[in-house]
Design an enzyme around this catalytic site. Structure first.
Site, PDB file in Angstrom:
ATOM      1  CG  ASP A 232      -1.857   1.245   1.232  1.00  0.00           C
ATOM      2  OD1 ASP A 232      -2.367   1.606   0.153  1.00  0.00           O
ATOM      3  OD2 ASP A 232      -2.057   1.845   2.297  1.00  0.00           O
ATOM      4  CB  SER A 233       0.183   4.756  -0.798  1.00  0.00           C
ATOM      5  OG  SER A 233      -0.952   4.955   0.016  1.00  0.00           O
TER       6      SER A 233
ATOM      7  CB  CYS B  41      -3.280   0.416  -2.541  1.00  0.00           C
ATOM      8  SG  CYS B  41      -3.272   2.127  -3.072  1.00  0.00           S
TER       9      CYS B  41
ATOM     10  CD  GLU C 251      -0.132   7.055   6.178  1.00  0.00           C
ATOM     11  OE1 GLU C 251       0.866   7.028   6.911  1.00  0.00           O
ATOM     12  OE2 GLU C 251      -0.505   6.081   5.495  1.00  0.00           O
TER      13      GLU C 251
ATOM     14  CB  CYS D 179      -9.460   5.017   0.165  1.00  0.00           C
ATOM     15  SG  CYS D 179      -7.822   5.417   0.838  1.00  0.00           S
ATOM     16  CB  THR D 180      -6.871   0.079   1.916  1.00  0.00           C
ATOM     17  OG1 THR D 180      -5.706   0.800   1.490  1.00  0.00           O
ATOM     18  CG2 THR D 180      -7.358  -0.837   0.820  1.00  0.00           C
ATOM     19  CG  HIS D 181      -5.043   5.267   4.182  1.00  0.00           C
ATOM     20  ND1 HIS D 181      -4.486   4.794   3.020  1.00  0.00           N
ATOM     21  CD2 HIS D 181      -4.011   5.720   4.944  1.00  0.00           C
ATOM     22  CE1 HIS D 181      -3.170   4.955   3.072  1.00  0.00           C
ATOM     23  NE2 HIS D 181      -2.861   5.518   4.228  1.00  0.00           N
TER      24      HIS D 181
HETATM   25  N1  DGL Z   1      -4.911   3.418   0.655  1.00  0.00           N
HETATM   26  C1  DGL Z   1      -4.910   3.796  -0.695  1.00  0.00           C
HETATM   27  C2  DGL Z   1      -6.149   3.411  -1.446  1.00  0.00           C
HETATM   28  O1  DGL Z   1      -6.761   2.422  -1.134  1.00  0.00           O
HETATM   29  C3  DGL Z   1      -4.289   5.056  -1.176  1.00  0.00           C
HETATM   30  C4  DGL Z   1      -4.193   6.248  -0.349  1.00  0.00           C
HETATM   31  C5  DGL Z   1      -3.282   7.265  -0.986  1.00  0.00           C
HETATM   32  O2  DGL Z   1      -2.084   7.035  -0.976  1.00  0.00           O
HETATM   33  O3  DGL Z   1      -3.753   8.275  -1.496  1.00  0.00           O
HETATM   34  O4  DGL Z   1      -6.524   4.069  -2.375  1.00  0.00           O
END
Ligand code: DGL
Length: 266
Positions: A11-12, A74, A152, A184-186
């Site tokens: 992931d990012s 991600c 984050e 978005c996984t965040h």
């Molecule tokens: N967690 C990521 C996703 O599912 C990306 C978040 C990001 O780096 O912008 O899209």
């Protein structure tokens, strides 16, 4: 390929940990190596070529560790296109599920929303996939660029986090949706806050479990799923290990986890 090889997860940043939680839960005998590129997060407002270069660095790093499968935890990387990753590697690549397959069972009014990065929304991938499987469903996507930096930087419960959630929830509410996908996984870090802001008339879905089922199916088909032995977890970040450990402890049982700071650019 041997069953004993690890599974890679990328992931990012810390978002992929919300998927790793499901992967570990449903595949307790596997060894996982997670990379979160916290030095360069967020990816969601970067250019396509730049994201592709970062993804290649993470994938090459895991290929050297001889992984048997890569889970792209991600949405932004997934919608960018997994074909560039699939070329030239000997392992299967599993992207984030778009949540389309069980939407019909959840929505009653056929109005579905999703929160994602600006990049993900701009590709139209989720809207297309849901409308293709179920043409009667209306889909509304909303980019929520403030959320990843707030997660984050651990701004949980802080006024700026509450205001950002309210802003995005209010903007989505006008469409009268009854189902919201966290694309978005965040965002599952904020599942309860987002669900509370919508109220009980909206069901908030995290597609991580569906993604995990897909990852399991691929391993089973190739006879690579481990069904015995002790699992393990190696968690690598490219910056701020102490902060990332704190965030990881919100999602995972860290009793047997090993943490490393890595440099993808060298
Ligand atoms: N967690 C990521 C996703 O599912 C990306 C978040 C990001 O780096 O912008 O899209």
């Amino acid at each position: 390929m041997e069953k004993d090889r690890p599974i890679g997860v990328i992931d990012s940043g810390v978002g992929g940990l919300t998927v790793l939680k499901w992967l570990q839960k449903k595949m307790p005998h596997e060894q996982f190596i997670f990379i979160g590129d916290t030095a360069r997060t967020p990816y969601g407002d970067r250019a396509r070529e730049e994201i592709q270069r970062f993804v290649k660095e993470m994938t090459d790093c895991l290929a050297r560790r001889k992984i048997k499968e890569l889970v792209v935890a991600c949405n932004t990387i997934t919608v960018l296109g997994l074909d560039t990753i699939r070329n030239g590697y000997d392992f299967d690549v599993i992207g984030m599920a778009k949540g389309a397959s069980n939407i019909r069972e959840v929505t009653h009014n056929n109005k579905v929303g999703f929160f994602a990065t600006d990049f993900t929304v701009s590709t139209g991938a989720h809207k297309r996939e849901i409308e293709r499987l179920d043409p009667g469903v209306e889909v509304f996507g909303l980019g929520c660029p403030k959320l990843v930096p707030l997660i984050e930087s651990e701004k949980f419960g802080r006024p700026e986090m509450q205001e950002a959630i309210k802003e995005y929830v209010d903007a989505m509410k006008v469409h009268g949706i009854d189902t919201l996908l966290l694309s978005c996984t965040h965002y599952p870090f904020l599942h309860d806050e987002i669900a509370a802001a919508f109220g009980p008339q909206v069901t908030v879905l995290d597609p991580a479990e569906m993604t995990t089922d897909e990852a399991i199916k691929h391993l089973q088909n190739k006879g690579l799923l481990k069904t015995e032995g002790e699992g393990s977890l190696e968690v690598c970040f490219t910056a701020d290990l102490a902060r990332c450990k704190r965030l990881a402890s919100r999602m995972l049982d860290l009793a047997h986890a090993r943490f490393h700071l890595i440099d993808l650019e060298s």
